[in-house]
Design a protein around this motif. Structure first.
Motif, PDB file in Angstrom:
ATOM      1  N   THR A  41       0.824  -1.211   0.000  1.00 57.46           N
ATOM      2  CA  THR A  41       0.000   0.000   0.000  1.00 57.46           C
ATOM      3  C   THR A  41       0.856   1.257   0.000  1.00 57.46           C
ATOM      4  O   THR A  41       0.492   2.269  -0.609  1.00 57.46           O
ATOM      5  N   ALA A  42       1.990   1.199   0.693  1.00 58.97           N
ATOM      6  CA  ALA A  42       2.901   2.354   0.697  1.00 58.97           C
ATOM      7  C   ALA A  42       3.367   2.677  -0.716  1.00 58.97           C
ATOM      8  O   ALA A  42       3.522   3.851  -1.078  1.00 58.97           O
ATOM      9  N   GLY A  43       3.593   1.635  -1.514  1.00 56.37           N
ATOM     10  CA  GLY A  43       4.022   1.857  -2.890  1.00 56.37           C
ATOM     11  C   GLY A  43       2.969   2.569  -3.722  1.00 56.37           C
ATOM     12  O   GLY A  43       3.281   3.458  -4.518  1.00 56.37           O
ATOM     13  N   ILE A  44       1.701   2.162  -3.522  1.00 56.48           N
ATOM     14  CA  ILE A  44       0.609   2.836  -4.219  1.00 56.48           C
ATOM     15  C   ILE A  44       0.567   4.307  -3.819  1.00 56.48           C
ATOM     16  O   ILE A  44       0.423   5.203  -4.666  1.00 56.48           O
ATOM     17  N   ALA A  45       0.707   4.564  -2.512  1.00 59.07           N
ATOM     18  CA  ALA A  45       0.657   5.937  -2.015  1.00 59.07           C
ATOM     19  C   ALA A  45       1.832   6.761  -2.526  1.00 59.07           C
ATOM     20  O   ALA A  45       1.677   7.940  -2.868  1.00 59.07           O
ATOM     21  N   VAL A  46       3.015   6.151  -2.584  1.00 57.55           N
ATOM     22  CA  VAL A  46       4.197   6.864  -3.078  1.00 57.55           C
ATOM     23  C   VAL A  46       3.996   7.274  -4.534  1.00 57.55           C
ATOM     24  O   VAL A  46       4.244   8.427  -4.915  1.00 57.55           O
ATOM     25  N   ILE A  47       3.532   6.337  -5.359  1.00 60.36           N
ATOM     26  CA  ILE A  47       3.326   6.642  -6.775  1.00 60.36           C
ATOM     27  C   ILE A  47       2.278   7.737  -6.954  1.00 60.36           C
ATOM     28  O   ILE A  47       2.461   8.687  -7.733  1.00 60.36           O
ATOM     29  N   LEU A  48       1.166   7.622  -6.222  1.00 64.79           N
ATOM     30  CA  LEU A  48       0.118   8.646  -6.323  1.00 64.79           C
ATOM     31  C   LEU A  48       0.618  10.009  -5.858  1.00 64.79           C
ATOM     32  O   LEU A  48       0.267  11.044  -6.439  1.00 64.79           O
ATOM     33  N   SER A  49       1.447  10.021  -4.808  1.00 62.15           N
ATOM     34  CA  SER A  49       1.959  11.304  -4.320  1.00 62.15           C
ATOM     35  C   SER A  49       2.898  11.944  -5.344  1.00 62.15           C
ATOM     36  O   SER A  49       2.885  13.163  -5.535  1.00 62.15           O
ATOM     37  N   TYR A  50       3.712  11.125  -6.030  1.00 63.25           N
ATOM     38  CA  TYR A  50       4.581  11.648  -7.081  1.00 63.25           C
ATOM     39  C   TYR A  50       3.757  12.233  -8.228  1.00 63.25           C
ATOM     40  O   TYR A  50       4.089  13.294  -8.777  1.00 63.25           O
ATOM     41  N   LEU A  51       2.689  11.525  -8.606  1.00 62.03           N
ATOM     42  CA  LEU A  51       1.894  11.927  -9.766  1.00 62.03           C
ATOM     43  C   LEU A  51       1.016  13.138  -9.489  1.00 62.03           C
ATOM     44  O   LEU A  51       0.767  13.956 -10.385  1.00 62.03           O
ATOM     45  N   THR A  52       0.523  13.258  -8.248  1.00 61.62           N
ATOM     46  CA  THR A  52      -0.427  14.328  -7.931  1.00 61.62           C
ATOM     47  C   THR A  52       0.206  15.527  -7.237  1.00 61.62           C
ATOM     48  O   THR A  52      -0.362  16.623  -7.231  1.00 61.62           O
TER      49      THR A  52
END
Length: 201
Positions: A41-52
């Motif tokens: 889940t941390a990976g999903i959050a990291v990617i979303l934070s980079y993109l948004t």
């Protein structure tokens, strides 16, 4: 004869979970500074934070919300409440750490190694006090309980999908060093998280 397990006291749980969350926060601070990604889940959050451009802490907290319903129904209130507290605290730690610690230059390989080692130790401390960071791990346990398909394989498939998306969005070198960090993290847990050697519950 197997010794009778001793339960951790409430104070021991608080310090163990608190230390684990703090170490995970340190690892994620290094990870995001280096522009790396991770699994679960941390990976999903990291990617979303980079993109948004949104902060990791806020995204991580929101991404985990749906999993608490599943955890409460299938894994019980103690596990769910500890996971909720841990995720909330980690979200706060990752927001506050940059205010007191500005990381300078760090080589990408060292960042990956440091992330894996520190976060692995943090998760190990949390596991030994019946805590977790929720998310995909909850789904993996539920799948194992209902179908018999091993939880570890579920998490492996999830990580493969997350890193697959990473290859589409980021340079290959970043994803490969991120994979190295994930390997280090999982080795720390695999070698040290042994129920047959650690009897306190």
């Amino acid at each position: 004869m197997q010794p009778e397990p001793q339960k951790h006291s409430a104070l021991e749980d608080v310090q163990g979970l608190g230390l684990g969350v703090f170490l995970c926060g340190v690892g994620l601070h290094v990870l995001t500074h280096a522009g790396l990604i991770t699994g679960q889940t941390a990976g999903i959050a990291v990617i979303l934070s980079y993109l948004t451009g949104w902060s990791f802490g806020a995204v991580f907290f929101v991404v985990n919300l749906p999993f608490y319903i599943l955890a409460w129904r299938r894994l019980g209130p103690e596990f769910t409440l500890k996971s909720l507290a841990s995720v909330t605290l980690l979200s706060l730690v990752t927001e506050l750490l940059p205010l007191g610690w500005t990381i300078g230059t760090i080589a990408t390989p060292l960042a990956a190694l440091l992330f894996g080692a520190v976060t692995g130790i943090g998760l190990l401390a949390m596991f030994r006090h019946k805590g977790s960071l929720g998310g995909i791990g909850v789904v993996a346990l539920l799948v194992q309980d209902t179908t018999g398909f091993r939880a570890g394989y579920v998490q492996l498939i999830a990580d493969a999908l997350i890193f697959g998306v990473g290859f589409l969005l980021f340079p290959a070198s970043i994803v490969l060093w991120s994979l190295f960090g994930a390997v280090v993290l999982n080795l720390v847990i695999a070698v040290n998280h042994r129920r047959d050697r650690y009897v306190a519950t």
